[in-house]
Design an enzyme around this catalytic site. Structure first.
Site, PDB file in Angstrom:
ATOM      1  N   GLU A 226      -2.589  31.119 -21.705  1.00 49.90           N
ATOM      2  CA  GLU A 226      -2.766  31.195 -23.018  1.00 49.90           C
ATOM      3  C   GLU A 226      -1.762  32.130 -23.751  1.00 49.90           C
ATOM      4  OE1 GLU A 226      -6.440  31.237 -24.932  1.00 49.90           O
ATOM      5  OE2 GLU A 226      -5.587  31.637 -27.001  1.00 49.90           O
ATOM      6  N   ARG A 304     -15.252  36.495 -29.799  1.00 46.43           N
ATOM      7  CA  ARG A 304     -16.247  35.498 -29.268  1.00 46.43           C
ATOM      8  C   ARG A 304     -17.333  35.863 -28.606  1.00 46.43           C
ATOM      9  NH1 ARG A 304     -16.062  29.904 -28.756  1.00 46.43           N
ATOM     10  NH2 ARG A 304     -14.029  29.773 -29.629  1.00 46.43           N
ATOM     11  N   GLU A 706     -15.055  24.689 -21.587  1.00 41.37           N
ATOM     12  CA  GLU A 706     -15.607  26.140 -21.205  1.00 41.37           C
ATOM     13  C   GLU A 706     -16.981  26.214 -21.374  1.00 41.37           C
ATOM     14  OE1 GLU A 706     -13.069  27.538 -24.945  1.00 41.37           O
ATOM     15  OE2 GLU A 706     -12.866  29.182 -23.377  1.00 41.37           O
TER      16      GLU A 706
END
Ligand code: LUZ
Ligand code: MOS
Length: 751
Positions: A226, A304, A706
């Site tokens: 990423e 997160r 995920e």
């Protein structure tokens, strides 16, 4: 529908970076990296390496025409070290030679003198020394401080959770070549072509329009590409641009393991308070995240973690603080789950701790606190279409959990050295990038005159079959077979400003963009069809490659319609743009509506430990998973299965080891073990929950990448419970629970 790539993969015809035919005069690069974790560079002697037969040039930061800066969120990451190195594996120079072998041999001739500085590898030590990547962040609801007195039970403790190597089969790499007028063509194995394009432009001091990035597919990524694919693309681009030759840079497995960051290890403290009837009233947690030397994606990953602090439970008073700690390790980065599992592990540990102190199964506490419709997540979003309870109840019913529990009890009474354990792992995972602006995507759709269709999106195919899903979306919109539809490579000149393929949201975001583009074309075609059939456009539907009017056949085929539309000079191309509605988040307050929706599910996990040898097996993993209305149950189930195994590996056998000098000890596949077929659970059942999909999921089919990884955490607790059936003094929360730790724990005495 099968993955459209199945045949190519099985026959070896699928094209990865290394399959791109080599152009004439291609040069090969190898990275020379820091061999110490923290030091001043006193001198760098490139002369012997330069003299090596076949070496063309060696680049350092001094050769960068633009900025020596590739930081994605925060500009704190240099492409090449300048006068100081901050982790082992940090790029110092790039050797470009006539072959890969020469480049790799020549880099050994580079000589550096270092003046070593203090190395910190432990996040708590870093925090104590004030070494933070960011100021600490706190999210809270209510005031746990004022609640402890009202709690009948209060427990506190600490947890450790290790990192995880991505181990994508295809290592990091890029292949660049110059085009006319100073432009550059870049093939690279990245989840984020736009990040590569942006950083290359910055490093070269040019515009993004001069850099074209193209990606056909990746041989896996899992978050590791990423942010961290960018460096290698920039290095290859720098050499290619300076030398005006094609340059290929592919990391060897060893280089990749050593140089790239991994999932963040966390060390955490918790305090949990419960009422007499086992409602969790208050929860406080402090996370020490091992960020590595620079920020990379750590700020977003920290966020997160905070979002998933309460996992699947409603808790009225919550306070969570995260310290993103700066250590002399490679920058830790995105990995499937993105901080979520680290947050969930702590609350599950806190519940397990309370349960063991109260001498009840953790599931009793879990069950009493499950999130309900309308509950408020502590970050201010109201829980809607909550399928938590339903997945829990279905798991108990379908997997006969009560019976299984009794069988395990009997087994444990009958066996002295073999013990079984079980655990339930509920999951609630928020879908959307936590950075609201990233929740956008574009697609470009062409209908060709023969009725075939080309689709370009910002989605990266990385084995998750997103291209198959995009083909399904176009097929659905046009009412035609998927054999007419081709998914193009992901290319920054066709679809610009892409968000990374990440956050489980790629099929949603890009799928909606495809749908919007297709629907616009369909609308124009309906006007033509209505005219042809002598009816109104509202009456027209496209289905089975036929034009229907009022649901009845018109005799007009898809191909005839396309031809007619073309002859009438109707636009048969469209660019779709989608931005997830309703999202907002106030970072100052830590409140908002960050997620389009949540994915729910419940896993029942059993394990068996050999309490003489310390070995164990994960026996059963049975899951009720909330797919929404899955648009492709074969692919989605495959995602769940893969994620579960990856999650089990993470908390059982995958142990990253760094020594005090910041050197990665688990630097090869002989010292870093990932699960294979022998360590897969004997029984792996994935049952879809019957539930309506949310409107923001593509075709109401929920994101799947995920969330199921976190079922794997259940294996940790099941194994831990098996060992505790032998020795209740085994009371730590220390993941991964390797056979070594189990062995040492068998006769451990409580401190
Ligand atoms: N990447 C990202 C992610 O940039 N933002 C996110 O929220 C995210 N979530 C999961 C995985 N990758
Ligand atoms: Mo990711 S962890 O790149 O969705």
């Amino acid at each position: 529908m099968k993955n459209i790539d199945s045949k190519g993969h099985v026959t070896g015809k699928s094209v990865y970076l290394d399959d791109i035919p080599i152009r004439q005069n291609t040069l090969y690069a190898a990275v020379f990296d820091a061999s110490v974790a923290h030091a001043k560079i006193k001198s760098l002697d490139l002369s012997h390496a330069k003299d090596f037969q076949g070496v063309v040039q060696i680049f350092t930061y001094k050769d960068i025409p633009g900025e020596n800066q590739i930081g994605g969120i925060i500009p704190d990451e240099s492409l090449f070290a300048e006068d100081e190195v901050q982790f082992q594996g940090e790029p110092v120079a790039l050797v470009v030679a006539e072959s890969e072998a020469i480049a790799r041999a020549a880099r050994r001739k580079i000589k550096v003198e270092y003046e070593e500085l203090e190395v910190v590898t432990d996040p708590r030590e870093a925090a104590a020394k004030g070494l933070l990547l960011l100021p600490p962040t706190t999210f809270a609801m209510g005031h746990p401080d004022k609640r402890w007195d009202a709690c009948k039970y209060v427990f506190s403790g600490s947890t450790e959770m290790g990192g995880q190597e991505h181990l994508y089969l295809e290592t990091q790499g890029a292949y660049c070549f110059p085009q006319e007028n100073g432009n550059l063509m870049v093939y690279t194995s990245t989840q984020s072509p736009t990040a590569a394009q942006r950083s290359i432009a910055r490093v070269l001091g040019t515009g993004m329009h001069n850099v074209q990035v193209d990606v056909t597919r990746l041989g896996g990524a899992f978050g590791g590409k990423e942010d961290q694919a960018t460096a290698w693309a920039c290095l290859a681009a720098l050499a290619s641009s300076k030398l005006q030759k094609p340059v290929k840079l592919v990391l060897s497995r060893h280089d990749d393991l050593r140089m790239t960051g991994k999932r963040h290890p966390y060390s955490s403290d918790f305090k949990i308070g419960l009422s007499e009837d086992l409602k969790i009233l208050a929860y406080e947690v402090t996370y020490y995240q091992n960020g590595g030397a620079v920020n990379d994606l750590s700020p977003a990953i920290s966020e997160r973690t905070l979002f998933h602090t309460t996992n699947s439970y409603f808790i009225p008073d919550v306070k969570a603080t995260i310290y993103s700690c700066k250590t002399n390790l490679p920058p830790n980065t995105a990995f499937r789950g993105f901080g979520g599992p680290q947050g969930m592990f702590v609350i599950e540990s806190a519940i397990a701790k309370a349960a063991q102190e109260l001498n009840i199964p953790a599931s009793v506490i879990q069950e009493k606190n499950l999130l309900k419709e309308g509950d408020m997540f502590y970050y201010g979003q109201k829980a809607e279409q909550v399928n938590m309870r339903k997945s829990w109840d279905n798991a108990f019913r379908d997997f006969k959990i009560e019976e299984k529990k009794k069988e395990i009890e009997v087994f444990n009474n009958e066996h002295r050295f073999l013990k079984k354990g079980w655990a339930i792992m509920p999951i609630t995972f928020g879908i959307s990038f936590t950075a609201t602006f990233l929740n956008q995507a574009r697609a470009l759709v062409h209908v060709y005159t023969d009725g075939s269709v080309g689709v370009s999106t910002g989605a990266i195919e990385m084995g998750q079959a997103v291209n198959t899903k995009m083909a399904q979306v176009a097929s659905f919109a046009f009412g035609i077979g998927t054999s007419r539809i081709k998914l193009e490579s992901t290319n920054t000149t066709r679809v610009a400003n892409t968000s990374p393929t990440a956050a489980s949201a790629t099929a949603d975001l890009n799928g909606q963009a495809v749908l919007i583009a297709c629907d616009a074309i369909v609308q124009r075609m309906k006007n033509v069809a209505a005219d042809m059939a002598g009816t109104k456009p509202e009456e027209i539907t496209l289905k089975g490659e036929q034009v229907l009017a009022g649901g009845k056949a018109t005799g007009i085929s898809w191909e005839q319609l396309v031809t007619e539309a073309y002859m009438r000079r109707i636009k048969l191309s469209e660019a779709g743009h989608y931005a997830t509605p309703e999202l907002f988040f106030d970072k100052e307050k830590g409140k908002g509506h960050p997620f389009a929706y949540h994915v729910y599910g419940t896993a029942f996990v059993t394990a068996k430990a050999d309490c003489l040898r310390g070995t164990y097996e994960v026996e059963d993993v049975q899951i009720i998973h909330d797919f929404g209305n899955s648009m492709n149950l074969i692919i989605d189930t495959g995602q769940v299965e893969g994620a579960v195994i990856q999650g089990i590996g993470y908390v059982t056998m995958e142990e990253l080891a760094y020594d005090k000098t910041g050197r990665l000890l688990s630097n090869s596949l002989s010292t870093y073990k990932v699960p294979d077929i022998y360590s897969a659970p004997e029984v792996l059942v994935v049952k879809p929950l019957k539930a309506e999909g949310p409107k923001h999921a593509i075709l109401k089919s929920k994101a799947v990448g995920e969330p199921p990884l976190m079922y794997g955490l259940g294996a940790y607790f099941a194994i831990r419970n098996a060992v505790r059936a032998f020795n209740t003094d085994f009371d730590t929360f220390d993941s991964p629970i390797t056979p070594e730790k189990v062995l040492m724990g068998l006769y451990r005495l409580k401190k």
